[in-house]
Design a protein around this motif. Structure first.
Motif, mmCIF file in Angstrom:
data_model
loop_
_atom_site.group_PDB
_atom_site.id
_atom_site.type_symbol
_atom_site.label_atom_id
_atom_site.label_comp_id
_atom_site.label_asym_id
_atom_site.label_seq_id
_atom_site.Cartn_x
_atom_site.Cartn_y
_atom_site.Cartn_z
ATOM 1 N N ALA A 1 0.815 -1.217 0.000
ATOM 2 C CA ALA A 1 0.000 0.000 0.000
ATOM 3 C C ALA A 1 0.849 1.268 0.000
ATOM 4 C CB ALA A 1 -0.944 -0.007 1.207
ATOM 5 N N ALA A 2 1.935 1.275 0.756
ATOM 6 C CA ALA A 2 2.790 2.470 0.815
ATOM 7 C C ALA A 2 3.491 2.705 -0.514
ATOM 8 C CB ALA A 2 3.806 2.323 1.942
ATOM 9 N N MET A 3 3.965 1.644 -1.141
ATOM 10 C CA MET A 3 4.623 1.792 -2.440
ATOM 11 C C MET A 3 3.649 2.287 -3.499
ATOM 12 S SD MET A 3 7.237 -1.450 -2.805
ATOM 13 C CE MET A 3 7.816 -0.859 -4.418
ATOM 14 N N LEU A 4 2.429 1.768 -3.472
ATOM 15 C CA LEU A 4 1.429 2.213 -4.453
ATOM 16 C C LEU A 4 1.110 3.689 -4.247
ATOM 17 C CD1 LEU A 4 -0.581 1.508 -6.740
ATOM 18 C CD2 LEU A 4 -2.258 1.012 -4.932
ATOM 19 N N GLY B 1 3.933 5.814 -5.484
ATOM 20 C CA GLY B 1 4.432 5.457 -6.804
ATOM 21 C C GLY B 1 3.989 6.394 -7.909
ATOM 22 N N ARG B 2 4.402 6.068 -9.123
ATOM 23 C CA ARG B 2 4.210 6.933 -10.283
ATOM 24 C C ARG B 2 2.876 6.715 -10.995
ATOM 25 N NH1 ARG B 2 5.103 3.846 -14.771
ATOM 26 N NH2 ARG B 2 6.202 1.860 -14.468
ATOM 27 N N TYR B 3 2.065 5.758 -10.574
ATOM 28 C CA TYR B 3 0.804 5.497 -11.263
ATOM 29 C C TYR B 3 -0.130 6.700 -11.134
ATOM 30 C CZ TYR B 3 1.759 0.481 -11.883
ATOM 31 O OH TYR B 3 2.278 -0.721 -12.267
ATOM 32 N N LYS C 1 -4.384 3.957 -9.619
ATOM 33 C CA LYS C 1 -4.267 3.587 -8.206
ATOM 34 C C LYS C 1 -5.632 3.215 -7.632
ATOM 35 C CE LYS C 1 -0.202 6.458 -7.177
ATOM 36 N NZ LYS C 1 0.353 7.568 -6.359
ATOM 37 N N ALA C 2 -6.645 3.992 -7.994
ATOM 38 C CA ALA C 2 -7.994 3.712 -7.503
ATOM 39 C C ALA C 2 -8.494 2.370 -8.026
ATOM 40 C CB ALA C 2 -8.944 4.837 -7.906
ATOM 41 N N ARG C 3 -8.207 2.082 -9.281
ATOM 42 C CA ARG C 3 -8.627 0.791 -9.849
ATOM 43 C C ARG C 3 -7.970 -0.372 -9.126
ATOM 44 N NH1 ARG C 3 -5.950 -2.346 -13.970
ATOM 45 N NH2 ARG C 3 -7.344 -4.032 -14.605
ATOM 46 N N ILE C 4 -6.693 -0.236 -8.826
ATOM 47 C CA ILE C 4 -5.974 -1.322 -8.154
ATOM 48 C C ILE C 4 -6.514 -1.548 -6.745
ATOM 49 C CG2 ILE C 4 -3.722 -1.958 -7.195
ATOM 50 C CD1 ILE C 4 -2.477 -0.545 -9.663
ATOM 51 N N LEU D 1 2.332 -17.196 -3.034
ATOM 52 C CA LEU D 1 1.901 -15.824 -3.256
ATOM 53 C C LEU D 1 2.151 -15.472 -4.724
ATOM 54 C CD1 LEU D 1 3.398 -14.163 -0.040
ATOM 55 C CD2 LEU D 1 1.082 -15.073 -0.379
ATOM 56 N N CYS D 2 1.105 -15.014 -5.393
ATOM 57 C CA CYS D 2 1.217 -14.834 -6.847
ATOM 58 C C CYS D 2 0.852 -13.415 -7.267
ATOM 59 C CB CYS D 2 0.330 -15.852 -7.570
ATOM 60 S SG CYS D 2 -1.457 -15.647 -7.307
ATOM 61 N N HIS D 3 1.141 -13.128 -8.538
ATOM 62 C CA HIS D 3 0.736 -11.895 -9.211
ATOM 63 C C HIS D 3 1.252 -10.643 -8.511
ATOM 64 C CE1 HIS D 3 -1.618 -9.573 -12.065
ATOM 65 N NE2 HIS D 3 -2.047 -10.708 -12.621
ATOM 66 N N LEU D 4 2.521 -10.649 -8.102
ATOM 67 C CA LEU D 4 3.115 -9.461 -7.478
ATOM 68 C C LEU D 4 3.331 -8.366 -8.523
ATOM 69 C CD1 LEU D 4 3.758 -11.651 -5.265
ATOM 70 C CD2 LEU D 4 5.812 -10.315 -4.783
ATOM 71 N N SER D 5 3.064 -7.142 -8.129
ATOM 72 C CA SER D 5 3.303 -5.998 -9.010
ATOM 73 C C SER D 5 4.802 -5.751 -9.141
ATOM 74 C CB SER D 5 2.623 -4.756 -8.443
ATOM 75 O OG SER D 5 3.031 -3.599 -9.143
ATOM 76 N N ALA D 6 5.219 -5.428 -10.375
ATOM 77 C CA ALA D 6 6.634 -5.113 -10.601
ATOM 78 C C ALA D 6 6.983 -3.723 -10.085
ATOM 79 C CB ALA D 6 6.954 -5.210 -12.086
ATOM 80 N N ASP D 7 5.984 -2.837 -10.030
ATOM 81 C CA ASP D 7 6.238 -1.448 -9.654
ATOM 82 C C ASP D 7 5.875 -1.122 -8.207
ATOM 83 O OD1 ASP D 7 7.060 -0.586 -12.306
ATOM 84 O OD2 ASP D 7 4.949 -0.831 -12.873
ATOM 85 N N ASN D 8 4.958 -1.874 -7.631
ATOM 86 C CA ASN D 8 4.408 -1.499 -6.328
ATOM 87 C C ASN D 8 4.562 -2.593 -5.266
ATOM 88 O OD1 ASN D 8 3.225 1.071 -7.326
ATOM 89 N ND2 ASN D 8 1.939 -0.324 -8.524
ATOM 90 N N ASN D 9 5.530 -3.465 -5.457
ATOM 91 C CA ASN D 9 5.734 -4.531 -4.478
ATOM 92 C C ASN D 9 7.133 -5.109 -4.654
ATOM 93 O OD1 ASN D 9 5.041 -6.171 -2.348
ATOM 94 N ND2 ASN D 9 3.430 -7.289 -3.434
ATOM 95 N N THR D 10 7.555 -5.869 -3.664
ATOM 96 C CA THR D 10 8.781 -6.654 -3.769
ATOM 97 C C THR D 10 8.510 -8.013 -3.124
ATOM 98 O OG1 THR D 10 9.720 -6.028 -1.612
ATOM 99 C CG2 THR D 10 10.191 -4.576 -3.511
ATOM 100 N N PRO D 11 9.213 -9.053 -3.566
ATOM 101 C CA PRO D 11 9.031 -10.366 -2.920
ATOM 102 C C PRO D 11 9.308 -10.320 -1.423
ATOM 103 C CG PRO D 11 10.206 -10.610 -4.996
ATOM 104 C CD PRO D 11 10.102 -9.132 -4.735
ATOM 105 N N GLU D 12 10.275 -9.518 -1.024
ATOM 106 C CA GLU D 12 10.628 -9.443 0.393
ATOM 107 C C GLU D 12 9.475 -8.879 1.228
ATOM 108 O OE1 GLU D 12 14.052 -9.780 -2.117
ATOM 109 O OE2 GLU D 12 12.484 -8.231 -2.104
#
Length: 348
Positions: free
Chosen positions: A243-246, A249-251, A256-259, A288-299
């Protein structure tokens, strides 16, 4: 001086013609016993005698060996760049879930695991977004004995949204939510999930004692998601964004609202809180699947779910690797990579 000869007792061997026939239930004729060994003979009953007591273990009939069943799980890619998963049994038959990854990568990934497209008996589609259906017709055209399984509404959405051959309809097997169907020795039930595709579905997959629940794209935990996930020892669930990254972020605001919408995607903390609610000691694997490339990290995704599962009472959590430390734990927590192929052999 003459050398003394060493005397050795050699009992006389009876002729084969002197031995009672094995099927003869009468008492066999007693063979002569040399006095030197008479005191060492134990008078045990003859094994073939009807009056002989049966051995509690050796005389019991031996049935077929029971070999534990396993499931093969292969992820060929997970995320907005493309999604595709294989689930198969130890009998060698299985199916794909979604077809958003290049067929060459799928075939190569199967081959590394000792499989081929001949092992694939069908393709399940969760919904009509391109990262889930992009290569479905390419696969079907090259492997004409495979059919695609999705709801009629989902198929209509695919035909309406994408430039895919109309012949896709020739390979369609209609399925309906909450109605079981059989494929490759599995019993599968599609269930409703909340996402902004057309007639989006998750899948509850059963074989023997294995229960596997899959929900790849969803914006909230609905009652049907909760119902099926609670029954599963194996869970594949979206953990799309932090949530903090989103927020930082640059979106653009509309994206952002759609996500964040209830028919968008799940953030890490929502996924983690849900896993905490449904955890039982029977839970074996969480993917855990479908991680965002821009708004998440595996860690970040792993840390949130790991903390929640530990708070729920999990005594330890493995990372899904083959290390000794990971295998000490009955529960494995894994992030499915965006591009790489990852395989697991699942056991109860």
């Amino acid at each position: 001086m003459a050398k003394k000869r060493k005397l050795t007792y050699r009992p006389q061997q009876p002729s084969l013609f002197d031995i009672p026939e094995l099927r003869d239930t009468s008492q066999p004729e007693e063979l002569p016993v040399h006095p030197a060994i008479a005191n060492f003979i134990v008078n045990a009953p003859h094994h073939h005698s009807p009056s002989a007591p049966s051995h509690p273990i050796l005389d019991e009939p031996i049935g077929p060996l029971s070999i534990p069943d396993t499931l093969t799980f292969i992820s060929f890619g997970s995320g907005s760049s493309g999604n595709c998963t294989y689930i198969g049994s130890s009998s060698g038959e299985g199916f794909l879930i979604d077809a958003g990854v290049d067929p060459t990568k799928i075939i190569d990934g199967l081959r590394v695991n000792g499989l081929s497209m001949a092992n694939v008996k069908g393709i399940l589609l969760t919904h009509d977004h391109s990262d889930h259906v992009r290569y479905v017709y390419t696969l079907l055209r090259k492997h004409k004995d495979i059919f695609v399984y999705c709801t009629p509404k989902a198929l209509s959405g695919i035909m309406r949204r994408h430039s895919i051959s109309r012949r896709l309809k020739d390979y369609h097997k209609a399925i309906y939510k909450e109605f079981e169907f059989s494929l490759a020795g599995f019993t599968i039930t599609a269930f409703d999930v909340s996402h902004d595709g057309t007639d989006n579905a998750g899948f509850f997959i059963q074989r023997g004692g294995f229960n596997f629940a899959v929900a790849t794209d969803l914006g909230c935990i609905t009652p049907r998601v909760d119902y099926y996930m609670r029954q599963a020892q194996f869970v594949m669930l979206e953990s799309n964004y932090d949530a903090a990254m989103l927020a930082a972020g640059r979106y653009p605001p509309y994206l952002k609202a759609r996500i964040k919408a209830d028919n968008g995607h799940l953030d890490n903390m929502t996924t983690a809180a849900f896993l905490k609610q449904i955890y039982t000691p029977a839970l074996r694997n969480v993917f855990l699947c479908h991680l965002s490339a821009d708004n998440n990290t595996p860690e970040l995704a792993l840390a949130a779910s790991r903390q929640a599962l530990m708070e729920a009472g999990a005594p330890g959590i493995g990372d899904g690797s083959s290390s000794i430390e990971a295998r000490r734990h009955s529960l494995q927590l894994v992030v499915l990579p965006r591009y790489d192929t990852l395989s697991h052999l699942l056991r109860l």
